[in-house]
Design a protein around this motif. Sequence first.
Motif, PDB file in Angstrom:
ATOM      1  N   GLU A  57       0.828  -1.208   0.000  1.00  9.31           N
ATOM      2  CA  GLU A  57       0.000   0.000   0.000  1.00  9.31           C
ATOM      3  C   GLU A  57       0.862   1.258   0.000  1.00  9.31           C
ATOM      4  N   LEU A  58       1.955   1.231   0.775  1.00  8.93           N
ATOM      5  CA  LEU A  58       2.823   2.407   0.870  1.00  8.93           C
ATOM      6  C   LEU A  58       3.548   2.684  -0.433  1.00  8.93           C
ATOM      7  N   VAL A  59       3.982   1.639  -1.110  1.00  6.40           N
ATOM      8  CA  VAL A  59       4.644   1.827  -2.414  1.00  6.40           C
ATOM      9  C   VAL A  59       3.687   2.513  -3.381  1.00  6.40           C
ATOM     10  N   LYS A  60       2.449   2.041  -3.419  1.00  9.82           N
ATOM     11  CA  LYS A  60       1.447   2.656  -4.300  1.00  9.82           C
ATOM     12  C   LYS A  60       1.170   4.092  -3.878  1.00  9.82           C
ATOM     13  N   MET A  61       1.152   4.328  -2.569  1.00  7.64           N
ATOM     14  CA  MET A  61       0.901   5.684  -2.058  1.00  7.64           C
ATOM     15  C   MET A  61       2.042   6.630  -2.421  1.00  7.64           C
ATOM     16  N   PHE A  62       3.285   6.170  -2.281  1.00  3.89           N
ATOM     17  CA  PHE A  62       4.423   7.005  -2.665  1.00  3.89           C
ATOM     18  C   PHE A  62       4.322   7.409  -4.136  1.00  3.89           C
ATOM     19  N   LYS A  63       3.970   6.444  -4.981  1.00  2.00           N
ATOM     20  CA  LYS A  63       3.824   6.730  -6.411  1.00  2.00           C
ATOM     21  C   LYS A  63       2.727   7.765  -6.644  1.00  2.00           C
ATOM     22  N   GLU A  64       1.599   7.615  -5.947  1.00  2.63           N
ATOM     23  CA  GLU A  64       0.491   8.552  -6.100  1.00  2.63           C
ATOM     24  C   GLU A  64       0.876   9.967  -5.668  1.00  2.63           C
ATOM     25  N   HIS A  65       1.812  10.069  -4.731  1.00  2.00           N
ATOM     26  CA  HIS A  65       2.267  11.380  -4.259  1.00  2.00           C
ATOM     27  C   HIS A  65       3.398  11.943  -5.124  1.00  2.00           C
ATOM     28  N   GLY A  66       3.684  11.287  -6.241  1.00  2.00           N
ATOM     29  CA  GLY A  66       4.641  11.843  -7.190  1.00  2.00           C
ATOM     30  C   GLY A  66       6.074  11.405  -7.011  1.00  2.00           C
ATOM     31  N   HIS A  67       6.319  10.381  -6.189  1.00  5.89           N
ATOM     32  CA  HIS A  67       7.686   9.917  -5.966  1.00  5.89           C
ATOM     33  C   HIS A  67       8.056   8.802  -6.944  1.00  5.89           C
ATOM     34  N   ILE A  68       9.315   8.770  -7.329  1.00  8.29           N
ATOM     35  CA  ILE A  68       9.887   7.591  -7.959  1.00  8.29           C
ATOM     36  C   ILE A  68      10.214   6.620  -6.826  1.00  8.29           C
ATOM     37  N   VAL A  69       9.849   5.344  -6.990  1.00  4.28           N
ATOM     38  CA  VAL A  69      10.141   4.349  -5.952  1.00  4.28           C
ATOM     39  C   VAL A  69      11.099   3.307  -6.526  1.00  4.28           C
ATOM     40  N   VAL A  70      12.207   3.105  -5.823  1.00  2.87           N
ATOM     41  CA  VAL A  70      13.172   2.072  -6.194  1.00  2.87           C
ATOM     42  C   VAL A  70      13.194   1.037  -5.076  1.00  2.87           C
ATOM     43  N   LEU A  71      12.922  -0.212  -5.431  1.00  6.12           N
ATOM     44  CA  LEU A  71      12.869  -1.301  -4.465  1.00  6.12           C
ATOM     45  C   LEU A  71      14.061  -2.227  -4.657  1.00  6.12           C
ATOM     46  N   ILE A  72      14.819  -2.466  -3.592  1.00  5.44           N
ATOM     47  CA  ILE A  72      15.801  -3.547  -3.583  1.00  5.44           C
ATOM     48  C   ILE A  72      15.132  -4.684  -2.815  1.00  5.44           C
ATOM     49  N   THR A  73      14.870  -5.793  -3.484  1.00  2.38           N
ATOM     50  CA  THR A  73      14.049  -6.802  -2.813  1.00  2.38           C
ATOM     51  C   THR A  73      14.267  -8.204  -3.363  1.00  2.38           C
ATOM     52  N   HIS A  74      14.037  -9.189  -2.487  1.00  2.00           N
ATOM     53  CA  HIS A  74      13.955 -10.586  -2.891  1.00  2.00           C
ATOM     54  C   HIS A  74      12.502 -11.050  -2.918  1.00  2.00           C
ATOM     55  N   ASP A  75      11.579 -10.146  -2.570  1.00  2.25           N
ATOM     56  CA  ASP A  75      10.176 -10.521  -2.398  1.00  2.25           C
ATOM     57  C   ASP A  75       9.469 -10.563  -3.752  1.00  2.25           C
ATOM     58  N   MET A  76       9.414 -11.748  -4.338  1.00  4.04           N
ATOM     59  CA  MET A  76       8.801 -11.894  -5.650  1.00  4.04           C
ATOM     60  C   MET A  76       7.290 -11.657  -5.609  1.00  4.04           C
ATOM     61  N   HIS A  77       6.678 -11.985  -4.477  1.00  2.00           N
ATOM     62  CA  HIS A  77       5.234 -11.743  -4.347  1.00  2.00           C
ATOM     63  C   HIS A  77       4.935 -10.246  -4.439  1.00  2.00           C
ATOM     64  N   LEU A  78       5.743  -9.436  -3.758  1.00  2.00           N
ATOM     65  CA  LEU A  78       5.557  -7.977  -3.797  1.00  2.00           C
ATOM     66  C   LEU A  78       5.687  -7.463  -5.228  1.00  2.00           C
ATOM     67  N   ILE A  79       6.719  -7.921  -5.948  1.00  2.00           N
ATOM     68  CA  ILE A  79       6.920  -7.463  -7.325  1.00  2.00           C
ATOM     69  C   ILE A  79       5.793  -7.959  -8.218  1.00  2.00           C
ATOM     70  N   GLY A  80       5.317  -9.180  -7.961  1.00  2.00           N
ATOM     71  CA  GLY A  80       4.192  -9.701  -8.733  1.00  2.00           C
ATOM     72  C   GLY A  80       2.947  -8.857  -8.544  1.00  2.00           C
ATOM     73  N   GLU A  81       2.686  -8.452  -7.311  1.00  2.00           N
ATOM     74  CA  GLU A  81       1.514  -7.615  -7.037  1.00  2.00           C
ATOM     75  C   GLU A  81       1.629  -6.252  -7.717  1.00  2.00           C
ATOM     76  N   LEU A  82       2.836  -5.715  -7.765  1.00  2.00           N
ATOM     77  CA  LEU A  82       3.044  -4.403  -8.387  1.00  2.00           C
ATOM     78  C   LEU A  82       3.134  -4.504  -9.910  1.00  2.00           C
ATOM     79  N   ASN A  83       3.628  -5.649 -10.412  1.00  2.00           N
ATOM     80  CA  ASN A  83       3.922  -5.825 -11.838  1.00  2.00           C
ATOM     81  C   ASN A  83       4.634  -4.590 -12.390  1.00  2.00           C
ATOM     82  N   CYS A  84       5.676  -4.192 -11.675  1.00  2.00           N
ATOM     83  CA  CYS A  84       6.395  -2.968 -12.031  1.00  2.00           C
ATOM     84  C   CYS A  84       7.600  -3.298 -12.914  1.00  2.00           C
ATOM     85  N   ARG A  85       8.280  -2.279 -13.324  1.00  2.00           N
ATOM     86  CA  ARG A  85       9.518  -2.462 -14.067  1.00  2.00           C
ATOM     87  C   ARG A  85      10.520  -3.213 -13.182  1.00  2.00           C
TER      88      ARG A  85
END
Length: 294
Positions: free
Chosen positions: A191-219
């Motif tokens: 929810e926070l990642v989506k909120m940051f994006k809505e507030h105009g931020h670029i979000v860079v994630l360093i992560t091993h969490d494939m579920h999180l990336i799947g939910e976002l389907n981001c670059r």
Amino acid sequence: MQKQVRPTGGIEVNPYISVKNVSHVYPGGVKAIQDINLDIHEGEVVAILGSNGSGKTTLVKHFNGLLTPTTGEITIGGLNTKKEKIAKLSSLVGYVFQNPNHQTFLPTVGQELAYGCKNLKMDDEEIETRVQKAIEIFELEDQLEDNPFDLNSSQRKEVAMASIMAVSPKVIVLDEPTTGQDHKGCKRVLELVKMFKEHGHIVVLITHDMHLIGELNCRTVVMNQSQKIADDHAKVVFSDKSIMEEAGLQPPQITTFANQISHFDSNQTYLTVDSILEWMDSNQKEAVKVGSRS
């Protein structure tokens, strides 16, 4: 797979983060990243994936000046990172560490929220405005006098994120944001990642969490052995078995499950439970139509 995702619409825009032919060699001769090229534009959520030692954290630490390139060049908002002080770059790129204990050190939540703004020498009125906005967004009204170390890990991580949000940098880096989080905490991070994006931020994630990336389907940028080996939408990257095997990564469990079910559409990559339910609903409706014609 070296395709780089670019903004749609046909209008060429300058990237906010530009990485050009960057390599970094640590003392002792260890080459952590090699000849990396990467452009990140406003409005993007970008995940940097890779196994331990792949170079993903080294790469991202260049964005706010914690590291500088051995060779090559990085610009952030048009500023060359080799020529700027860390304090200046930190106003543009906020870094939320994997362990919030590494960046929370003041005795109260309220002081933590104001610290970054004070460090950048903002005036009192601006500090109050920014801190109040962070308090409201993260619903911290009842915790301002609490010691951050008396909070649980999820709450401490939110305080760390809120303190970065108060500074309001254009780029927010989240380093392994779901590590140590329960299901509720992981859902909150999404929810926070989506909120940051809505507030105009670029979000860079360093992560091993494939579920999180799947939910976002981001670059999704994949690092392996100090090099960038893939750069595309998660659905494309996760469907490329050769890339996943080379990087030593596994797609989300739901993707693996769908790949083992023969009657699912083999041309589709399923990243979430919802995507499978949508497929099932669509096929059920199609079956009803066929049945009504016969």
